[in-house]
Structures are given as structure tokens and as C-alpha cells.
Design a protein around this motif. Sequence first.
Motif, PDB file in Angstrom:
ATOM      1  N   TRP A  62       5.420  -6.421  33.862  1.00  7.09           N
ATOM      2  CA  TRP A  62       5.901  -5.733  32.667  1.00  7.09           C
ATOM      3  C   TRP A  62       4.923  -4.656  32.189  1.00  7.09           C
ATOM      4  O   TRP A  62       5.338  -3.687  31.563  1.00  7.09           O
TER       5      TRP A  62
ATOM      6  N   LYS B 252       5.948  -0.863  31.452  1.00 11.22           N
ATOM      7  CA  LYS B 252       5.640  -0.194  30.184  1.00 11.22           C
ATOM      8  C   LYS B 252       4.918   1.135  30.446  1.00 11.22           C
ATOM      9  O   LYS B 252       5.211   2.149  29.802  1.00 11.22           O
TER      10      LYS B 252
ATOM     11  N   ALA C  21       7.536   3.521  31.489  1.00 12.72           N
ATOM     12  CA  ALA C  21       8.408   3.877  30.363  1.00 12.72           C
ATOM     13  C   ALA C  21       7.746   4.918  29.467  1.00 12.72           C
ATOM     14  O   ALA C  21       8.406   5.830  28.952  1.00 12.72           O
TER      15      ALA C  21
ATOM     16  N   PRO D 103      13.019   5.968  27.859  1.00 16.79           N
ATOM     17  CA  PRO D 103      13.609   4.658  27.565  1.00 16.79           C
ATOM     18  C   PRO D 103      14.578   4.139  28.618  1.00 16.79           C
ATOM     19  O   PRO D 103      14.984   2.985  28.562  1.00 16.79           O
TER      20      PRO D 103
ATOM     21  N   SER E 153      14.226   0.415  27.984  1.00 16.65           N
ATOM     22  CA  SER E 153      13.198   0.088  26.988  1.00 16.65           C
ATOM     23  C   SER E 153      13.655   0.440  25.579  1.00 16.65           C
ATOM     24  O   SER E 153      12.830   0.702  24.705  1.00 16.65           O
ATOM     25  N   ASP E 154      14.949   0.455  25.367  1.00 10.86           N
ATOM     26  CA  ASP E 154      15.520   0.836  24.078  1.00 10.86           C
ATOM     27  C   ASP E 154      16.662  -0.111  23.738  1.00 10.86           C
ATOM     28  O   ASP E 154      17.558  -0.344  24.572  1.00 10.86           O
TER      29      ASP E 154
ATOM     30  N   CYS F 262      13.740  -4.449  29.386  1.00  4.14           N
ATOM     31  CA  CYS F 262      12.358  -4.954  29.429  1.00  4.14           C
ATOM     32  C   CYS F 262      11.884  -5.309  28.019  1.00  4.14           C
ATOM     33  O   CYS F 262      11.598  -4.444  27.191  1.00  4.14           O
TER      34      CYS F 262
ATOM     35  N   ASN G 296       8.607  -3.878  26.494  1.00  5.71           N
ATOM     36  CA  ASN G 296       8.725  -2.491  26.040  1.00  5.71           C
ATOM     37  C   ASN G 296       9.506  -2.391  24.734  1.00  5.71           C
ATOM     38  O   ASN G 296       9.096  -1.689  23.799  1.00  5.71           O
ATOM     39  N   ILE G 297      10.646  -3.074  24.669  1.00 11.00           N
ATOM     40  CA  ILE G 297      11.506  -2.999  23.492  1.00 11.00           C
ATOM     41  C   ILE G 297      10.762  -3.481  22.251  1.00 11.00           C
ATOM     42  O   ILE G 297      10.900  -2.916  21.159  1.00 11.00           O
TER      43      ILE G 297
END
Length: 534
Positions: free
Chosen positions: A60, A64, A67, A72, A87-88, A397, A400-401
Amino acid sequence: MMEGLALVLLYLAIPSLLFSAVQQVLSWRKKTLGSVPKFPGPQQFPVVGRIHDLPRFSMWLKFKEWADIHGPIYETHALNQTFIIVSDEKIAEELLVKRGHIYSGRPQIRSLIKHKDGPAYSALMDRHDIWKNQRKWCHAAMAEAYKHHFYGHVEREMKRYLGLMLLDPTRFLDYTREYCGRVMSRLAWDDATQGRTNGDSADRTLHCMSVSGPITNTVTPLWYIPSFANPWYQYEIKREAEQRAWWLNNFRLAKDRMRRGELPNDTWAYRYFEQIQREQGNLDLDQPEEQEVFASCMIGFLNLVGVVTISGPLKFFLMAMGLHPEWQKKCQDEIDRVCGDRMPTMEDFPNLPTVRACLKETVRWRSGVPLGVPHQAERDDEYRGVKIKKNTIILACEWNINRVPEKYPDGDNFRPERWLEPSWPTYQAPLTRYPNFREGVGMHTFGWGRRTCLGQNIVDDEMFVFGAASLWAFKSSPKVCPRTGETVPIDTQATNSHVILEPDNYFMDFKPRSDERAKQILEGYHSVLGELKL
């Protein structure tokens, strides 16, 4: 010897690699015929895509990093598999919720045999009749148990846990996983003694389904080595046979108790047997083995998932409280004000928002599912002008979110106030209800759309009681080395890197908050000895 083995494995994998290469070349020829829109992403290399520098552990963090560069939603490849990394939250909702009829498949986990077919792993199956029947039954069973707050098993097991922690706090990590296993095994079959085995079985299963597990999950051609020379295949055959036999044995023991009128009616096994008797008129509960396997796997997997989804977050919570004594004290002041000398229970839920905020923030700060659970496109689709082919894997992910600055400011740090103060984007009122794990902001931890986890309710109950009761009982802090007098460091990102995480072993001290509190812990422990199987 090892070099020779590696060479043999490589040669055995060459046919599959050549096939992937041919597919890649054909794909390039199609692309050269006309430019087609595509998502951004890291540079891809012939045949391998980007698998060569994608870590098997803490993947992850790489996602990231990409990203932050590519945005995203971006695309990458591993051999002949396409991945779209999201990632959004809004993009994830558009794809996985609003288009859930397209993106609710599960990808093949190479080292987990026939998981898409069933009946052993309902959360990992494709959407077919076995999945629908098991999911419908499990949803109803979980909802009924939640209505009764899991029949008090959470509180009773917590009294046992606190007693063990008082007697030997050095084993706090073992006790925490066993606590989760005992609660689920009690709900499944009325046999809490299976708790430790339950936890170990869950851990082995997670190993086999994770990119950090068998190398065949990432270098998939190795899976096709003939079975007699394939150690990964041989291991999985043995592991799954043992797990199925364990589930089936517990199921049959529960059935024998049901026939004798000894099985408690607050178990999932009782619920299943009672439905068989009522709806099918099968009073003797005689069934062909195929039906027994179906039901034992359904209850067994529900049991297993309830261990792995809660154990890791609870271990991270203990870590967070030890590393943030200011929040530990805020929680304890709140608990003392509301509960006084008694151990907190679910009835105290509305009045302990600070405890709930620390629990919720733990799951955001150190997500138990940082990659998200993968979805697979069940047919071709198009999104934002880009063609998405059938079998493409979508990863929302979580790591990231949970760090999007507009929604989660200062996302890398533990900030429970984000759930308690109106100035933060995630605040929700009233605090007698929010934050929680059942509803509201930040619920994507449990998945998306038609593949959402069914366990939010038990997570809410079990984590709340554990968090409040452990803070009521103990003051915790990082371990101090007896030789040097220095604090033993805790690496908060060191984990087993499974699909669902637990932290690596770390060291902490736990001391009862007073002599009187120690006495109350022992009294609580002795009060449940007579009713719990230890």
C-alpha cells in the motif's frame, strides 16, 4: 542446491511467461493501430508490467507513492493482469457501488484453491447461487445476534480477558486474538475453547490469500508446476483439508448436542438446525454430506472472518493508547465519570464518545485492510472515456483514501478529535450516536456495494467493549528496557502484510489502575469461571 531449484522453477514457468509475452505483443499491435484513452500510471515494462518493483510487503505504501504522482485513479499491470488503483471515495462509490452490478466479482487468488466456486469462503466467491444463499443466511443470523447485542458473550469474554491480562500481561497480543476467536466460536457452536485454534486457522488462511504469502500469488506461473513438485500446492491442499475437517467436526458435534436438546438457542448452529427442522420437517437432522459441508463452511467462514477483522484493529488500538497517553487519560476520565467502579458494557455506548473516537481513529490511522478487498469487473465497461476490460481488478486503496487531505487533514497522525470537534470534516452529531462503525462517515473500511462486509455490528460491539473495558482496567505504556532504562521503540507500520493486517509483535506494559481496580478485575474473572469454558 537452492540455485538449482530456482533454475528448475524458472524453466517450468517459461511457457506461461511466453504466453503472457505473446498476449502483450498482440496488445501493443492493437494499440498502435489507433490511440485509445487510458488512465495514467507508472511506466510499464514488457511482459512483467510493473511487478518487478512492487513489494510483496507493505504494498500500500507503493500504491500511495504512485497515487501522489498519477492521481486518484491510475492503472498498472502485473504480468498479464490489469489493476486500477482508486484513491478517492467518490470514484470508488461510482464504480463499486453505483456500478456494483459490474464490479462485484472476486479475482482468482492463485494459492487459494477453488475459492471462487465455494462453499468454503463466501466473501471470496463469485456471485452465484452458493454465494447468494450463504450471504443471505449470514446476514440474517448476524442481524438477529446484534439485536440481542450478541447475548452478553462479548462482556463475559472481556472479564476473562482482563483477568488473564492481570495475571500475565506479557501475553497481551496472544490474549487479544484469542478473545476474538472465543467470542466467535461461542456464537458459532457454543465452544469458546476453540478460540485459539480459530485464530490460528484464520491466520493461516490469510497467509495463503495474501500477496505477502506464497510467492505463487504474485508469480502465478509457478502455480502450474506439476503437483508432485509443487510445494505451494501441496501445502494448500493439506491446509484446506484440515480447516474443512475442523469446521465439519464442530458442526457435527453441535448437531449431536441439538439432537440431545443441549445446544443453546443463541448459537448460529442452533439457528441453522432449527430452520432445517421447521422448514424441511427434518426433525432428525439427517443430511447428505454435501449439505453438511455447505453449512459447516458457511458457519465456519462467518466465524473465521469475525476473528481476523477485529483482532488486528484491537492490537493497533492498544498500541495507539500506549503511544498517546494524553488520549488514554481523556478516555479514562470519561469512563470514570460515566461508569465509576464498574466495567463498561454496551449500555454505556452513547455516553463514551471519546472512547469511540479513539477506536474509529485507530481503524483510519492503521487500517486493517490498507489495500482494500479487490473487486473484479464481471464484464467490459467504460469510465471517464476509458475502456475497462472484463477481469480487470479494482482496488479502492484504503490507506490512500484515509489520507485525502480535504477529508482527513493531518492524515498520517493519530487525531481522534477529528470525530469529536465540529471544525473537522469528519465530525457528525449527535455524539451519543457518532462516531461508530455501523454508519456515517468513513465506513469504507468494510468494503463497497454488494460486497460490503456483514460484520459492522459485531465490530461495533466487540471493539467498543474491549476498548472501554481495557482502559477502565489498565494503564498502558511502551515497555522500558530493564537493562538500559530506555523505552523500547514500537514500529507502528510493521505488520504481517496480510490482506487483513495484524501488527508485528511489539512490547508494552500494562498495570492495573489501582489496587481496588485489580481486585475488581479478579472478581469479574471469577464471576464468569463457572459459565465459560476455559
